[in-house]
Design a protein around this motif. Sequence first.
Motif, short mmCIF file in Angstrom:
data_model
loop_
_atom_site.label_atom_id
_atom_site.label_comp_id
_atom_site.label_asym_id
_atom_site.label_seq_id
_atom_site.Cartn_x
_atom_site.Cartn_y
_atom_site.Cartn_z
N ARG A 121 -107.69 -25.09 40.41
CA ARG A 121 -108.68 -26.15 40.23
C ARG A 121 -109.34 -26.08 38.85
O ARG A 121 -109.61 -27.10 38.22
CB ARG A 121 -109.73 -26.08 41.33
CG ARG A 121 -109.19 -26.50 42.68
CD ARG A 121 -110.26 -26.44 43.75
NE ARG A 121 -109.68 -26.51 45.07
CZ ARG A 121 -109.36 -25.48 45.82
NH1 ARG A 121 -109.59 -24.26 45.41
NH2 ARG A 121 -108.82 -25.64 47.01
N VAL A 122 -109.61 -24.87 38.38
CA VAL A 122 -110.19 -24.70 37.04
C VAL A 122 -109.22 -25.22 35.98
O VAL A 122 -109.62 -25.94 35.05
CB VAL A 122 -110.56 -23.22 36.78
CG1 VAL A 122 -110.89 -22.98 35.31
CG2 VAL A 122 -111.73 -22.81 37.66
N LEU A 123 -107.95 -24.88 36.11
CA LEU A 123 -106.96 -25.36 35.15
C LEU A 123 -106.80 -26.88 35.20
O LEU A 123 -106.68 -27.54 34.16
CB LEU A 123 -105.61 -24.69 35.40
CG LEU A 123 -105.53 -23.23 35.01
CD1 LEU A 123 -104.23 -22.62 35.51
CD2 LEU A 123 -105.65 -23.07 33.52
N LEU A 124 -106.80 -27.46 36.39
CA LEU A 124 -106.72 -28.91 36.52
C LEU A 124 -107.94 -29.59 35.90
O LEU A 124 -107.82 -30.62 35.24
CB LEU A 124 -106.55 -29.32 37.98
CG LEU A 124 -105.20 -29.02 38.61
CD1 LEU A 124 -105.23 -29.33 40.10
CD2 LEU A 124 -104.09 -29.78 37.92
N GLY A 125 -109.12 -29.01 36.13
CA GLY A 125 -110.33 -29.55 35.51
C GLY A 125 -110.27 -29.46 34.00
O GLY A 125 -110.65 -30.41 33.30
N GLY A 126 -109.80 -28.36 33.48
CA GLY A 126 -109.64 -28.21 32.03
C GLY A 126 -108.65 -29.21 31.47
O GLY A 126 -108.88 -29.79 30.40
N ALA A 127 -107.55 -29.42 32.17
CA ALA A 127 -106.56 -30.39 31.71
C ALA A 127 -107.15 -31.79 31.70
O ALA A 127 -106.92 -32.57 30.76
CB ALA A 127 -105.33 -30.34 32.61
N LEU A 128 -107.95 -32.11 32.71
CA LEU A 128 -108.60 -33.42 32.77
C LEU A 128 -109.55 -33.61 31.59
O LEU A 128 -109.59 -34.68 30.97
CB LEU A 128 -109.33 -33.59 34.09
CG LEU A 128 -110.07 -34.91 34.28
CD1 LEU A 128 -109.08 -36.07 34.34
CD2 LEU A 128 -110.90 -34.87 35.55
N VAL A 129 -110.30 -32.57 31.27
CA VAL A 129 -111.22 -32.64 30.12
C VAL A 129 -110.45 -32.92 28.84
O VAL A 129 -110.87 -33.76 28.02
CB VAL A 129 -112.05 -31.34 30.01
CG1 VAL A 129 -112.75 -31.25 28.66
CG2 VAL A 129 -113.05 -31.24 31.14
N PHE A 130 -109.33 -32.26 28.64
CA PHE A 130 -108.57 -32.49 27.42
C PHE A 130 -107.92 -33.85 27.37
O PHE A 130 -107.81 -34.45 26.30
CB PHE A 130 -107.54 -31.37 27.21
CG PHE A 130 -108.20 -30.11 26.79
CD1 PHE A 130 -108.76 -29.99 25.53
CD2 PHE A 130 -108.31 -29.06 27.66
CE1 PHE A 130 -109.41 -28.84 25.14
CE2 PHE A 130 -108.95 -27.89 27.29
CZ PHE A 130 -109.50 -27.79 26.02
N VAL A 131 -107.53 -34.37 28.51
CA VAL A 131 -106.99 -35.74 28.55
C VAL A 131 -108.08 -36.72 28.15
O VAL A 131 -107.86 -37.64 27.35
CB VAL A 131 -106.42 -36.06 29.95
CG1 VAL A 131 -106.17 -37.55 30.11
CG2 VAL A 131 -105.15 -35.27 30.18
N VAL A 132 -109.29 -36.52 28.67
CA VAL A 132 -110.41 -37.40 28.34
C VAL A 132 -110.77 -37.27 26.86
O VAL A 132 -110.98 -38.27 26.17
CB VAL A 132 -111.63 -37.10 29.24
CG1 VAL A 132 -112.88 -37.80 28.74
CG2 VAL A 132 -111.33 -37.50 30.67
N LEU A 133 -110.83 -36.04 26.35
CA LEU A 133 -111.14 -35.84 24.93
C LEU A 133 -110.10 -36.51 24.03
O LEU A 133 -110.44 -37.12 23.01
CB LEU A 133 -111.23 -34.35 24.59
CG LEU A 133 -112.46 -33.61 25.06
CD1 LEU A 133 -112.33 -32.12 24.74
CD2 LEU A 133 -113.71 -34.18 24.43
N HIS A 134 -108.85 -36.37 24.42
CA HIS A 134 -107.79 -37.00 23.63
C HIS A 134 -107.90 -38.52 23.70
O HIS A 134 -107.72 -39.21 22.70
CB HIS A 134 -106.43 -36.54 24.13
CG HIS A 134 -105.30 -37.05 23.32
ND1 HIS A 134 -105.08 -36.67 22.02
CD2 HIS A 134 -104.33 -37.94 23.62
CE1 HIS A 134 -104.02 -37.29 21.55
NE2 HIS A 134 -103.54 -38.08 22.49
N ALA A 135 -108.23 -39.05 24.87
CA ALA A 135 -108.37 -40.50 25.03
C ALA A 135 -109.55 -41.04 24.23
O ALA A 135 -109.51 -42.16 23.74
CB ALA A 135 -108.52 -40.85 26.50
N LEU A 136 -110.61 -40.22 24.11
CA LEU A 136 -111.78 -40.64 23.34
C LEU A 136 -111.57 -40.52 21.83
O LEU A 136 -112.42 -40.93 21.06
CB LEU A 136 -113.01 -39.84 23.76
CG LEU A 136 -113.49 -40.07 25.18
CD1 LEU A 136 -114.65 -39.13 25.51
CD2 LEU A 136 -113.93 -41.52 25.38
#
Length: 175
Positions: A121-136
């Motif tokens: 879950r921590v890794l999935l949350g981290g991956a989600l954060v990076f997807v959002v950062l990249h999208a922004l």
Amino acid sequence: MTARETPEPSAPTAYDRRMYALMNRDGAGPFHATAARRKLVVGAHVALTVLMIGSWGAAQAMDRTWPLLVMIGLLLPWCLATGVLNGATHGLLELRGRMLDERQRAERDLVRARAHGITLRVLLGGALVFVVLHALGDRDVTVSLSYALVVAVIVHWLTPLWLAGLRVRDEPADD
């Protein structure tokens, strides 16, 4: 020996006996005698770990050395808390399987499986954060990615110890 036969477990070595004796000492017993105290030690260990990770991140971000000195100062209490947790679990995660009974091996497997789910879950949350950062449009995610990978490794390494510390049952009272 056929594929279905399992080899005999090897006899405990001198190292195994020393580690077993170390993990089953009663010196830190008062620190982990009750569930509330174990929760407090786990919380302190988590807090010290977060402070150490934060100190390392601050040293990287500010390009200063004083946060590293803070991290080194936190190392001794962190090691003491780790020792208390290992004592509370009687070395559940540190001892080799041949030194554990069946109940302890089952408990260790359960703790590791639950910790694996938390780490996922921590890794999935981290991956989600990076997807959002990249999208922004944040172009410099490599520094954040390296920091997140270090945090993920630490979480993966310590979560079983934290869970085992929380799952330990109180010792039976002496009659």
